[in-house]
Every structure is written in C-alpha cells, then in structure tokens.
Write a protein that holds these residues in place. Structure first.
Motif, mmCIF file in Angstrom:
data_model
loop_
_atom_site.group_PDB
_atom_site.id
_atom_site.type_symbol
_atom_site.label_atom_id
_atom_site.label_comp_id
_atom_site.label_asym_id
_atom_site.label_seq_id
_atom_site.Cartn_x
_atom_site.Cartn_y
_atom_site.Cartn_z
ATOM 1 N N ALA A 11 0.824 -1.204 0.000
ATOM 2 C CA ALA A 11 0.000 0.000 0.000
ATOM 3 C C ALA A 11 0.860 1.256 0.000
ATOM 4 O O ALA A 11 0.568 2.245 -0.674
ATOM 5 C CB ALA A 11 -0.931 -0.007 1.209
ATOM 6 N N ALA A 12 1.952 1.209 0.781
ATOM 7 C CA ALA A 12 2.852 2.359 0.806
ATOM 8 C C ALA A 12 3.493 2.586 -0.545
ATOM 9 O O ALA A 12 3.691 3.716 -0.998
ATOM 10 C CB ALA A 12 3.920 2.158 1.886
ATOM 11 N N SER A 137 -4.115 5.461 13.052
ATOM 12 C CA SER A 137 -4.683 6.236 11.946
ATOM 13 C C SER A 137 -3.637 6.620 10.902
ATOM 14 O O SER A 137 -3.361 7.789 10.658
ATOM 15 C CB SER A 137 -5.359 7.505 12.490
ATOM 16 O OG SER A 137 -6.433 7.163 13.320
ATOM 17 N N TRP A 138 -3.051 5.614 10.266
ATOM 18 C CA TRP A 138 -2.102 5.867 9.185
ATOM 19 C C TRP A 138 -2.865 5.925 7.871
ATOM 20 O O TRP A 138 -3.498 4.960 7.451
ATOM 21 C CB TRP A 138 -1.041 4.760 9.151
ATOM 22 C CG TRP A 138 -0.069 4.923 7.999
ATOM 23 C CD1 TRP A 138 0.334 6.071 7.431
ATOM 24 C CD2 TRP A 138 0.596 3.868 7.304
ATOM 25 N NE1 TRP A 138 1.229 5.840 6.419
ATOM 26 C CE2 TRP A 138 1.399 4.479 6.319
ATOM 27 C CE3 TRP A 138 0.595 2.481 7.438
ATOM 28 C CZ2 TRP A 138 2.199 3.737 5.451
ATOM 29 C CZ3 TRP A 138 1.399 1.747 6.573
ATOM 30 C CH2 TRP A 138 2.191 2.365 5.582
ATOM 31 N N GLU A 139 -2.825 7.079 7.215
ATOM 32 C CA GLU A 139 -3.489 7.224 5.929
ATOM 33 C C GLU A 139 -2.588 6.679 4.825
ATOM 34 O O GLU A 139 -1.463 7.159 4.648
ATOM 35 C CB GLU A 139 -3.823 8.692 5.646
ATOM 36 C CG GLU A 139 -4.509 8.890 4.300
ATOM 37 C CD GLU A 139 -4.838 10.342 4.011
ATOM 38 O OE1 GLU A 139 -5.111 10.670 2.836
ATOM 39 O OE2 GLU A 139 -4.820 11.157 4.962
ATOM 40 N N ILE A 140 -3.073 5.679 4.096
ATOM 41 C CA ILE A 140 -2.328 5.145 2.961
ATOM 42 C C ILE A 140 -2.474 6.112 1.800
ATOM 43 O O ILE A 140 -3.579 6.347 1.310
ATOM 44 C CB ILE A 140 -2.844 3.748 2.564
ATOM 45 C CG1 ILE A 140 -2.852 2.825 3.790
ATOM 46 C CG2 ILE A 140 -1.972 3.154 1.466
ATOM 47 C CD1 ILE A 140 -1.509 2.619 4.411
ATOM 48 N N LYS A 315 -10.319 7.605 0.702
ATOM 49 C CA LYS A 315 -9.284 7.818 1.713
ATOM 50 C C LYS A 315 -9.231 6.588 2.600
ATOM 51 O O LYS A 315 -10.229 6.212 3.221
ATOM 52 C CB LYS A 315 -9.618 9.065 2.533
ATOM 53 C CG LYS A 315 -8.595 9.431 3.581
ATOM 54 C CD LYS A 315 -9.010 10.705 4.297
ATOM 55 C CE LYS A 315 -8.008 11.097 5.363
ATOM 56 N NZ LYS A 315 -8.456 12.319 6.098
ATOM 57 N N ILE A 316 -8.080 5.928 2.628
ATOM 58 C CA ILE A 316 -7.917 4.675 3.355
ATOM 59 C C ILE A 316 -6.995 4.903 4.551
ATOM 60 O O ILE A 316 -5.911 5.467 4.402
ATOM 61 C CB ILE A 316 -7.338 3.577 2.450
ATOM 62 C CG1 ILE A 316 -8.277 3.342 1.256
ATOM 63 C CG2 ILE A 316 -7.109 2.294 3.223
ATOM 64 C CD1 ILE A 316 -7.725 2.379 0.236
ATOM 65 N N GLU A 317 -7.434 4.473 5.728
ATOM 66 C CA GLU A 317 -6.646 4.611 6.941
ATOM 67 C C GLU A 317 -6.537 3.259 7.632
ATOM 68 O O GLU A 317 -7.455 2.434 7.567
ATOM 69 C CB GLU A 317 -7.261 5.628 7.891
ATOM 70 C CG GLU A 317 -7.250 7.056 7.359
ATOM 71 C CD GLU A 317 -7.779 8.044 8.384
ATOM 72 O OE1 GLU A 317 -8.301 7.574 9.426
ATOM 73 O OE2 GLU A 317 -7.676 9.250 8.154
ATOM 74 N N LEU A 318 -5.404 3.030 8.272
ATOM 75 C CA LEU A 318 -5.164 1.788 9.004
ATOM 76 C C LEU A 318 -4.912 2.104 10.469
ATOM 77 O O LEU A 318 -4.196 3.051 10.808
ATOM 78 C CB LEU A 318 -3.952 1.050 8.430
ATOM 79 C CG LEU A 318 -4.065 0.516 6.995
ATOM 80 C CD1 LEU A 318 -2.782 -0.187 6.615
ATOM 81 C CD2 LEU A 318 -5.251 -0.434 6.865
ATOM 82 N N THR A 319 -5.515 1.288 11.329
ATOM 83 C CA THR A 319 -5.239 1.342 12.759
ATOM 84 C C THR A 319 -4.952 -0.078 13.212
ATOM 85 O O THR A 319 -5.744 -0.993 12.952
ATOM 86 C CB THR A 319 -6.443 1.906 13.540
ATOM 87 O OG1 THR A 319 -6.746 3.203 13.056
ATOM 88 C CG2 THR A 319 -6.134 1.983 15.023
ATOM 89 N N PRO A 344 -8.655 -1.601 9.391
ATOM 90 C CA PRO A 344 -8.611 -0.695 8.243
ATOM 91 C C PRO A 344 -9.956 -0.014 8.053
ATOM 92 O O PRO A 344 -11.007 -0.565 8.417
ATOM 93 C CB PRO A 344 -8.286 -1.635 7.082
ATOM 94 C CG PRO A 344 -8.835 -2.953 7.489
ATOM 95 C CD PRO A 344 -8.680 -3.010 8.988
ATOM 96 N N SER A 345 -9.911 1.205 7.518
ATOM 97 C CA SER A 345 -11.153 1.923 7.241
ATOM 98 C C SER A 345 -11.008 2.665 5.922
ATOM 99 O O SER A 345 -9.917 3.026 5.507
ATOM 100 C CB SER A 345 -11.466 2.916 8.369
ATOM 101 O OG SER A 345 -10.474 3.929 8.437
ATOM 102 N N ILE A 346 -12.127 2.866 5.255
ATOM 103 C CA ILE A 346 -12.137 3.562 3.977
ATOM 104 C C ILE A 346 -13.308 4.527 3.953
ATOM 105 O O ILE A 346 -14.404 4.202 4.439
ATOM 106 C CB ILE A 346 -12.219 2.569 2.796
ATOM 107 C CG1 ILE A 346 -12.177 3.332 1.468
ATOM 108 C CG2 ILE A 346 -13.454 1.700 2.893
ATOM 109 C CD1 ILE A 346 -12.023 2.408 0.258
ATOM 110 N N SER A 347 -13.071 5.718 3.463
ATOM 111 C CA SER A 347 -14.147 6.700 3.305
ATOM 112 C C SER A 347 -14.136 7.166 1.860
ATOM 113 O O SER A 347 -13.093 7.512 1.305
ATOM 114 C CB SER A 347 -13.939 7.887 4.257
ATOM 115 O OG SER A 347 -12.711 8.540 4.009
#
Length: 475
Positions: A11-12, A137-140, A315-319, A344-347
């Motif tokens: 992802a990075a 809350s790391w935004e990919i 916008k994808i974020e990982l916790t 993981p979360s996606i908006s």
C-alpha cells in the motif's frame, strides 16, 4: 501478521502516484535583450563592464570597496530586525515542511497500563496489566494527497528562503545608498559652509566699499540677502546630515561604532564600486531571488492542485496494535497473553454539495494568480534592470559635464570677484557668479550621488548581494 506487513508495504508503494499537473515553467513575457537608452558614446566603463563578472557572482565585499561601508553592511546583516524576522520565517516554514513530511509515515506508539480494583460489595481484588505497540490512523497515500501537500510545504519553505535572500539584498542596497546619501549631504554641507564664508567675506567687503563710496546700500542689502539664504541652506544640510546618521543607525540595528574605518568622501568614492556585467535576460530567472520566490510559490500552487484532485478519491486509513494482556504483571509476556487488533477503514466521497469541486477550482485559480504574479515579477525585474543600465550609459557623461560646469563656474567666480574688487564689474555680476558656482557644485554632488546610487541599484536588480565573497573566490 506477515501478510499484513506485506499488504502495508504494498500500500505504501502504491502511494507514490501523483495527481499534480505536469510542471512547466511559464515563458518569460519579455524581450531576449535589454532595453537601454542609447549612450552618447560608448564609454570605457561601459565597455569594461561587458566583460565584468555577473552581479550574482560578485560578493558584496568585492563590489563595495569602501572599508567603512563594508563594516556598516556587516553590522546591518548581524543586527537588522527585518533580517531576523526573515530568518525566523525560514525556520518556521522549514518546520512546517517537516510536519508535512512526517504525515506521510505511520505514527507508532508504545503503551502500558496496570489496573488493580475491588468491586463494590465484594472482598475480591481484580488486577489487570497490558503492554502494546500501536499504529494509529495511518493514511495510505494511494493517490498522492499527502505527498502533494509535502511538495507544497517544501515549495513554501524554498520560497520563504528566497524571500530572506531578497530581504538581505535590499538591506545591503539600502545601507549602501543611505551611506552615499550621508556622504552627499556632508559634501553639500561643506560646499554650503564655504559659500557662507564667501558670502560673509563679500558682505564685509561690500560694507567697506560702501563706506568708501564705491558701493551702494542696495549692494549691501543684496549681499546680506545672499548671506542669509546661504545660512538657511547651512542649517538645512546640518539637519540632513544628522538625519542620515539616524537612518543608518536604524538600518544597522545598533549605534554607529566609534572605531569605524576611515572612508572616502563622495568626491573620492567614484572608484569604490566594482564593474559588473549585465549578462542576458534569462540569467534573472535563476539569479533574482524575487523571481525564484515567485517560481517556488507557483510550484506550490501546482502541488496544491494535486492535493485537491486526490480529495475526489477514497481515503484509506489503518489502525493496528499488538501487545500482551494479563491479570497479573508477572505473567504479562507469557504464552497465551498476546492480543492484537487490525482495523482498516475507507471513506469515499459521495455527495459533498460541490465542496471538493470548489476546492479544486480554488486551487486552479490560485495557480493562475501565481502565474500572473510570476510573469509580473519577471517584467518588473526586466524594467528595473533596463532602467539601471540606461542610467549607467548616461550618468558617466552627465557627471563629466557637471564637473566641467563646476570648473567653469569657479573660474567665472574668481574672475568676477577680482573685477568687482577692482571696480570693473558691478555687484550683480559677482552675485550671479556666486549663485552660478553654488548651483554648479550642488549639481555635481547631486549627479555623483545619482550615478553611484544607480550602480548600487544595478547590482541589486541583477541579483547581487546574496553572498559575502565572490563565487570565483570561493572555489
């Protein structure tokens, strides 16, 4: 966990894409050659300047040869408050850039806690201990939004650094110009003092001649009027010299040192400025800090468009966290106490009442504004250089003519004074000779100041003054 790590790394890697518009420097809206006034004749100074080093390559210590002026510039660079503010602005935007750069990477933190409690109405004690490492809350950065913001912050930092250089160049030019103004007013003060002495002598002579019957009361009154006017000018230039010193004190940010090196007078300062070459118009794009500042601002606006475009995409974020939990501290890291979470979360923007579209339009308009400012900076620079070059080609002949005028006026005055004493010429002729000499000497000083100030302006507008020593000397 291994698969999760691989997924994070992939992802990075995907986050390297960018939605910034392709960067292309706008074409310079000016001619390819300088526009200058035609010189009456190609002077030796202008010919020598053609082969002289470029202003941006010439350190200010090598351009300003007056040791007193060098000391004043050194004090100004060390103490001037505008320079301090400019340097602090650079430090602030450098820190802002580091913040934007840090937002790209994940934030990892370690935590630990221990709880010991007893419930109400119970005699039993309950203990709990935990320790873990978490990714919060790391935004990919799939679509390069954070990288665009990082590039924008970098360009703002570079633009601020260029603005600091502009402040330094302007400060050096201002100190040098005001120093020459002080020398000019000191020269005019001395000329006026000489004129007062001459008028006083003429007045005394006229009174004596009136007593002998060879001069009238009208001559005495005219001599008295001339003396009073000269005394008024003397007071004016005395005030101007004091104000010039105050201006220098404000610019250097400290009192004038008592041990300043001895410097030349204005009449002796003609050769205290080095020759500089004007180069070609394209040199300004990389040598003038205000143009460099405008270009970095434009690049920042270009990156801001990329960030605005990325807002249209998900916008994808990982916790995530991993650690150990136990009811007793002694068993905290034993087998069976491990715990982990992965969230993981996606908006996805679906309907925002046109917010993202408006933000993108704002970013595009801001870029168009920055393009216009960039082109204006180039046009302003071109005008300033052309005007300064026009001054260089004409002030030499103008000062030479002023010097001839002053010499001729001195001869006219000496002759008129001798003939007046001999009774050959009237007092009006002597008075006219006195006024002509005073005017000629004032004009010579004024035009010498204008010529020297124009050379300083040329050095400034060509990007000189950002370094202390010349580029050749540094190699």
């Amino acid at each position: 966990m291994k698969r999760t790590l691989i997924a994070l790394l992939c992802a990075a890697a995907l986050g390297a894409c960018s939605l910034d518009p392709a960067w292309q420097r706008p074409s310079a809206p000016v001619d390819s050659t300088w526009s200058t006034a035609p010189a009456p004749a190609q002077s030796k100074a202008a010919t020598a300047a053609t082969a002289a080093p470029l202003a941006a390559d010439l350190g200010w210590r090598d351009f300003f040869k007056d040791p007193r002026l060098q000391k004043l510039i050194e004090l100004a660079l060390a103490n001037n408050r505008d320079m301090r503010v400019a340097a602090l602005n650079v430090a602030e935007y450098e820190a802002q850039y580091r913040i934007a750069r840090a937002n790209i990477g994940p934030t990892i933190s370690a935590s630990g806690s221990a709880t010991r409690e007893r419930a109400e109405g119970s005699t039993s004690l309950y203990s709990s201990s935990s320790a873990g490492v978490g990714l919060s809350s790391w935004e990919i950065d799939f679509f390069g939004r954070l990288r665009s913001l990082k590039r924008q912050a970098l360009e703002q930092y570079l633009a601020t650094d260029a603005a600091r250089t502009s402040t330094q160049i302007s400060l050096i030019a201002t100190v040098a110009t005001d120093y020459l103004q002080l020398l000019s007013d000191e020269a005019l003060l001395q000329i006026t003092q000489n004129t007062v002495d001459a008028d006083q002598h003429t007045y005394d002579l006229t009174v004596s001649m009136m007593k002998m019957g060879s001069a009238s009361m009208q001559d005495v009154r005219q001599a008295e009027n001339s003396l009073a006017a000269a005394r008024a000018s003397l007071a004016s230039y005395t005030r101007a010299v004091a104000q010039d010193r105050n201006n220098l004190v404000a610019e250097i940010g400290a009192p004038l040192p008592a041990d300043l090196p001895q410097g030349p007078t204005l009449m002796e300062s003609e050769n205290t400025l080095a020759d500089i070459g004007e180069g070609v118009t394209s040199d300004l794009l990389t040598r003038r800090p205000d143009i460099v500042e405008a270009e970095h601002t434009l690049k920042g606006a270009n990156a801001n468009i990329g960030a605005a475009r990325a807002a249209f995409f998900p916008k994808i974020e990982l916790t995530a966290s991993a650690g150990s939990t136990s009811s007793s501290l002694s068993n905290l890291f034993k087998a069976g106490t491990g715990a982990w979470t992965f969230a993981p979360s996606i908006s996805v923007p679906i309907f925002d009442f046109g917010y993202n579209r408006a933000s993108l339009d704002v970013a595009k308009v801001e870029k168009d504004i920055d393009i216009a400012n960039y082109e204006k900076a180039i046009q302003t620079a071109f005008k300033e250089v052309s005007n300064a070059l026009a001054g260089r080609t004409t002030y030499v002949s103008q000062v030479a003519a002023d010097r001839d005028y002053a010499n001729s006026a001195q001869q006219y005055y000496d002759l008129a004074q001798a003939r007046y004493r001999a009774g050959t010429d009237s007092f009006l002729t002597l008075l006219d000779a006195q006024r002509t000499l005073y005017t000629a000497q004032q004009q010579l000083v004024t035009d010498m100041l204008a010529r020297q100030s124009n050379l300083i302006t040329l050095y400034k507008v060509l990007g000189g003054g950002w370094s202390e020593t010349s580029a050749v000397a540094q190699q």
